[in-house]
Design a protein around this motif. Sequence first.
Motif, PDB file in Angstrom:
ATOM      1  N   PRO A 276       0.790  -1.233   0.000  1.00 16.70           N
ATOM      2  CA  PRO A 276       0.000   0.000   0.000  1.00 16.70           C
ATOM      3  C   PRO A 276       0.820   1.280   0.000  1.00 16.70           C
ATOM      4  O   PRO A 276       0.396   2.276  -0.578  1.00 16.70           O
ATOM      5  CB  PRO A 276      -0.827  -0.119   1.279  1.00 16.70           C
ATOM      6  CG  PRO A 276      -0.955  -1.588   1.530  1.00 16.70           C
ATOM      7  CD  PRO A 276       0.358  -2.166   1.071  1.00 16.70           C
ATOM      8  N   SER A 298       3.231  -0.968   5.877  1.00 17.08           N
ATOM      9  CA  SER A 298       1.859  -0.829   6.366  1.00 17.08           C
ATOM     10  C   SER A 298       1.280  -2.186   6.752  1.00 17.08           C
ATOM     11  O   SER A 298       1.831  -3.243   6.444  1.00 17.08           O
ATOM     12  CB  SER A 298       0.985  -0.173   5.298  1.00 17.08           C
ATOM     13  OG  SER A 298       1.021  -0.928   4.105  1.00 17.08           O
ATOM     14  N   MET A 300      -2.548  -4.402   6.962  1.00 18.95           N
ATOM     15  CA  MET A 300      -3.879  -4.454   6.387  1.00 18.95           C
ATOM     16  C   MET A 300      -4.841  -5.122   7.355  1.00 18.95           C
ATOM     17  O   MET A 300      -4.510  -6.115   8.005  1.00 18.95           O
ATOM     18  CB  MET A 300      -3.852  -5.215   5.054  1.00 18.95           C
ATOM     19  CG  MET A 300      -5.187  -5.263   4.332  1.00 18.95           C
ATOM     20  SD  MET A 300      -5.007  -5.726   2.557  1.00 18.95           S
ATOM     21  CE  MET A 300      -4.030  -7.236   2.680  1.00 18.95           C
ATOM     22  N   ILE A 395      -6.046  -0.004   5.763  1.00 14.11           N
ATOM     23  CA  ILE A 395      -4.596  -0.084   5.899  1.00 14.11           C
ATOM     24  C   ILE A 395      -4.124   0.980   6.885  1.00 14.11           C
ATOM     25  O   ILE A 395      -4.748   2.041   7.038  1.00 14.11           O
ATOM     26  CB  ILE A 395      -3.870   0.086   4.541  1.00 14.11           C
ATOM     27  CG1 ILE A 395      -4.438   1.248   3.746  1.00 14.11           C
ATOM     28  CG2 ILE A 395      -3.932  -1.185   3.747  1.00 14.11           C
ATOM     29  CD1 ILE A 395      -3.800   1.442   2.402  1.00 14.11           C
TER      30      ILE A 395
END
Length: 402
Positions: A276, A298, A300, A395
Motif C-alpha cells: 500500500p 503498512s 492491512m 490499511i
Amino acid sequence: SIAEPGLCCAALPSAGRWSPAMVDLSHCYLHTLGDAEAAKLADLRGRMPDIVAKARAASTDAAAVEPGGQTLWGVRVEEQSDASDIVLLKYLRAEELDVDKAAARVTGTLVFRADCKIDELAKAELPDAFRGHDFITGLDADGRPVMISRFGGMDIEKVFGDTEAFVRYRAKVMENTIALLKFEKGAAEVLTQVHDYSGVLTSMYKSDVKNGVGAISKVFAEHYPEFKGKTVFVNFPAVFSKPFQALASLLPERTRKKFVILGQDDHEAMFQHVSPELVPVGLGGLLQEPRSALTSKSHMAIPRARDVVDVSVLEVPGPATVLWELRVCTLEVGYEVLFVANGGAEEEVVAKSDPGVYLKAEEGVRSGQWTAKGAGKVLFRFRNEAAWFKRRVCICRAELAQ
C-alpha cells in the motif's frame, strides 16, 4: 478482434518473440550462469567491437559518441563488467540464446537510442498532456521498480493524437523506471507495473489509440528486452477480459505468469503484489504527494460486515513521538487509534472517528502525531458497523518520529 482492447493487449509480448518449445533460460542470468550460457555470453562479448562498428556506420549520432562510450541504460557495454554482462544477457534471453540475433539486436538498440536521443529524452520535461498519469513509486519487496499507470484520466486526442509524441512519452517513463535498477549480480532485473483501467472509455478503441499502442509495443519489444516482470491489471473492465484472456492463452505459461488481472476495487489482491505504501492515494494506497514522513511498512485489516478488527502495529520503548496513518480503501469505516501502556490494560485514545460519522475512502489518508509518555504499544481498531454485507479493506501504519 482479439486485439481490440489496445492498451491492455499492449502489455502482452508481440507475436513472434516466442515459440511453443521455449528454451530453458534459467541459467542465463549472471548469478545462475551455466557453462553453455557463459560461452554464449563470451561469444557476444567478443563481437562487441563489430557490433559498435556497425552501429557507428548506421548512425551519425552513434558515430559521434566517444570511443568506448556506447551505453545502454547508463551501462558502458563495451567494457566488461557485471553490469554490462547483465545487459548483454538480456539480449541473449530475448533471442533464446541465438548469438547472431542477439548481436543484431544490440546493434539496433544502439542505433535507436542514438538517433532518438533516448538519454536526453529521459531527462526531458513532459508536456502537460502526458503528466499525472504515471507514478514511479519505489521498489517492491523483491527490489523491482514499481511503475503505476492510470489510463482513465487521459485526454485521448492530446495523448494519442501524435503517435511519435506518445511513443516518446512512454519511452521516457520506461527509462525513468529502469533508472532505479542497480544492474548488479543477483539484483532485480525487471519491473513491476500496475495498469489502472478505472474510467477507461470506449474511446480507447479509436484508431489513434491503436496506432500509438502498436508503435510503442514495437519499440519495447525490439529495444527493451527482458524488462517486463509482473504486470497487474486493476479495475479491469469486463468487456476487455475475454479478448485479453483469449490472447493470453496463446502465450507460454512462463509469460502468462507475468500477468495478473483484478476486477473493480480488489485492493486486497492488489496489495499482495504491490504494498500500500507504493500505491497512490487515488488508487486506494497510502502514497501521497508530497511524500509522507512515514517510511515503515503498512498493515492491512479486513473487518467483515458488522465486525471490529484490532491491529497492533508498533512497540514504543519509552517516551517518544508517534506518527500514524490510516485509511479505508472503499466505502467507509469507523476507526480508533489507541495506546496501551506496558503492564496496563486501559486503552488511551490517540484519535478516533465520532460515533455514526465514518471515514470515507474518498477522504484518502487520515494521519497525525502523538506523544507517548512511556513504553507501550500502538494499535488501530476498525469498525465496519455500517455495512450489511461487504467487508472493508483498511490499511494503517505507525512509527517513531526521527
